[in-house]
Motif scaffolding. Structure first.
Motif, short mmCIF file in Angstrom:
data_model
loop_
_atom_site.label_atom_id
_atom_site.label_comp_id
_atom_site.label_asym_id
_atom_site.label_seq_id
_atom_site.Cartn_x
_atom_site.Cartn_y
_atom_site.Cartn_z
N VAL A 82 59.99 61.66 -96.69
CA VAL A 82 60.33 62.98 -96.67
C VAL A 82 61.33 63.60 -97.83
CG1 VAL A 82 62.16 63.79 -95.11
CG2 VAL A 82 60.82 62.07 -93.68
N ASP A 83 61.57 64.91 -98.05
CA ASP A 83 62.06 64.98 -99.25
C ASP A 83 62.70 65.50 -98.48
OD1 ASP A 83 63.10 66.17 -101.49
OD2 ASP A 83 61.47 67.95 -102.13
N THR A 84 64.43 65.38 -98.97
CA THR A 84 65.83 66.40 -97.86
C THR A 84 66.24 66.84 -98.76
OG1 THR A 84 67.06 64.59 -99.23
CG2 THR A 84 66.07 63.72 -97.17
N LYS A 85 65.44 67.47 -99.53
CA LYS A 85 65.90 68.82 -100.23
C LYS A 85 64.51 69.54 -100.14
CE LYS A 85 68.46 65.94 -104.27
NZ LYS A 85 68.41 65.92 -105.37
N LYS A 123 63.01 65.23 -85.93
CA LYS A 123 63.18 64.10 -87.39
C LYS A 123 62.67 62.51 -86.15
CE LYS A 123 67.25 66.37 -88.25
NZ LYS A 123 66.97 67.72 -87.52
N GLY A 138 60.57 68.09 -93.43
CA GLY A 138 60.87 67.17 -95.34
C GLY A 138 59.64 66.27 -95.20
N LYS A 185 58.14 64.82 -89.15
CA LYS A 185 59.06 64.82 -89.45
C LYS A 185 59.39 65.80 -90.81
CE LYS A 185 60.43 59.96 -89.46
NZ LYS A 185 60.87 58.07 -89.67
N TYR A 229 62.76 70.51 -95.26
CA TYR A 229 63.85 69.72 -94.57
C TYR A 229 65.14 70.30 -93.93
CZ TYR A 229 67.01 65.71 -94.03
OH TYR A 229 67.98 64.87 -93.09
N ILE A 230 65.36 71.78 -94.88
CA ILE A 230 66.60 72.33 -94.73
C ILE A 230 65.93 73.50 -93.99
CG2 ILE A 230 67.92 73.80 -95.85
CD1 ILE A 230 67.89 72.24 -98.48
#
Length: 446
Positions: free
Chosen positions: A433-436, A423, A302, A300, A365-366
């Motif tokens: 998952v690290d969304t940052k 995703k 992140g 996924k 992630y970004i």
């Protein structure tokens, strides 16, 4: 490139400056200009170079005094020419003293090996002048132990430390295989001394650069420069040569000297249908084979990707200058990151066997679009001006599952398969998952 070679050798002659120093700024400028021109040619051909400063190329041994040698070194340092061209310098041989700069037959030292105090003075100055990221090779292993005062070889705890002189001093043998002692390369006065010095060199050569050239131990009476190849005290036989280069971890060998020995090896067939010389050339230095690769094929954005790589170094030696390993993703977007792996630690299979490398990589992630990504390992030259040049990148030596894994356009090693970043990925590790996360990064302790 028009040559199959990647490494060249050059004398840098300073005899025109004897008996004086580079006595004007113009002299220093002219020397720097000449050297810059030479280094530029090396760079344009995609080569690295071994350099040795000398005042002669003959047995006469016309050289300079310790004082003048150190003066010349100070002026070379002042010019900054070595630091500015360290990108193409593989290693620097101690040079300066004696015949051919080999630290024997020195006219300034009674046609003999220079005394310990002179050797220490010149070697200290060399280590100061040569860029700290490059090694200096000495002609005899006991020159190193005399200088450091340490009779044990460098080990894994002291290696790659530029402030540790023992980690920066390698070895060159310019009478390799010629006699029992390689014409006094090794001492053989005390019981066990010869065996001990070879053992020291073998162990030390795991972590410092070793190389050299053959020479005539015995000549034919009618021909002063012709080797007596069949002399029973010479050790030129292919099996002996191959084993000794493997034991001592040779990274390079001068193909121009001695021509009689090189000719013998070119004419000696081996069991695999090749020749002795071709086999030696194949295994000099490192030869990295990719044996196995494993990674999760879905991640996924992140999330975490686990990577396992198994390698074998089939060569005689390890890499001796610093090099980085990059992990590359290429697909809907391009990402890369440096891994913590140090390829200088990828020792020959005779020591290490199979090399297993594992790591965890955080996927951004970004700004990380879903899609299929190819994976590469990239081992470029770490010098910024050479990093983009594919001719300076390390290529794995084998086909993997019958497939060519070298991207010759980019200089990358292709890992088989692909990873899908989505995703909806189902791999359990992807749940972390690290969304940052904005960058592709290695996670040392996930």
């Amino acid at each position: 490139m028009n040559t199959p070679y990647t490494l060249a050798y050059s004398y840098i002659r300073l005899d025109k400056y004897l008996p004086n120093c580079l006595n004007t700024d113009l002299d220093i400028i002219n020397l720097k200009t000449d050297l810059n021109n030479g280094f530029t040619q090396v760079r344009n051909k995609g080569l690295k170079i071994i350099i040795r400063f000398a005042y002669n190329e003959s047995s006469a041994g016309n050289d300079a005094s310790e004082t003048w040698i150190c003066n010349h070194l100070d002026q070379i340092k002042k010019s900054n020419v070595l630091e500015e061209n360290k990108d193409v310098i593989a290693v620097v041989q101690a040079g300066f003293i004696g015949a051919w700069g080999e630290w024997h037959s020195s006219k300034s030292n009674n046609n003999d090996i220079p005394p310990k105090a002179v050797r220490e003075s010149v070697l200290n100055k060399l280590l100061e002048v040569v860029p700290s990221s490059r090694m200096v090779q000495v002609r005899r292993p006991w020159f190193k132990t005399d200088f450091t005062g340490i009779t044990t070889p460098i080990d894994v705890n002291g290696v790659y430390n530029i402030s540790n002189n023992a980690a920066r001093i390698g070895h060159h043998n310019d009478c390799f295989l010629s006699t029992k002692t390689d014409k006094d390369t090794y001492q053989d006065v005390l019981p066990g001394q010869l065996v001990a010095q070879k053992k020291f060199l073998s162990d030390d050569g795991r972590f410092v650069v070793v190389g050299g050239e053959t020479c005539c131990g015995y000549t034919i009476a009618e021909c002063e420069d012709c080797c007596d190849i069949d002399n029973t005290d010479s050790r030129y036989k292919c099996t002996v040569a191959f084993k000794e280069m493997s034991d001592l971890h040779f990274s390079f060998l001068n193909v121009d000297w001695h021509p009689d020995v090189i000719s013998l090896w070119n004419k000696t067939p081996t069991n695999n249908g090749s020749t002795c010389f071709k086999d030696i050339s194949k295994y000099l230095g490192y030869r990295i084979s990719l044996d196995n690769v494993g990674y999760n094929t879905e991640v996924k954005p992140g999330g975490l990707m686990q990577l396992k790589v198994e390698l074998t170094n089939l060569g005689f030696a390890s890499m001796y200058n610093e090099r980085h390993v990059w992990f590359v993703l290429d697909g809907p977007c391009f990402k890369k990151t440096i891994l913590s792996w140090d390829p200088r630690k990828w020792e020959p299979s005779s020591i290490k066997g199979k090399i297993t490398l594992c790591t965890t990589i955080r996927i951004p992630y970004i700004n990380m679009p879903d899609g299929d990504y190819k994976i590469y390992l990239w081992l470029p030259d770490p010098e910024p001006n050479l990093t983009p040049k594919k001719e300076y990148s390390v290529r794995f030596a084998n086909l993997y599952l019958g497939n060519d894994i070298w991207d010759k356009q980019k200089g990358w090693n292709v890992l088989p398969g692909k990873v899908t970043i989505a995703k909806t990925a189902k791999y359990k590790g992807s749940n972390k998952v690290d969304t940052k996360a904005t960058d592709l990064v290695e996670i040392i302790n996930p």
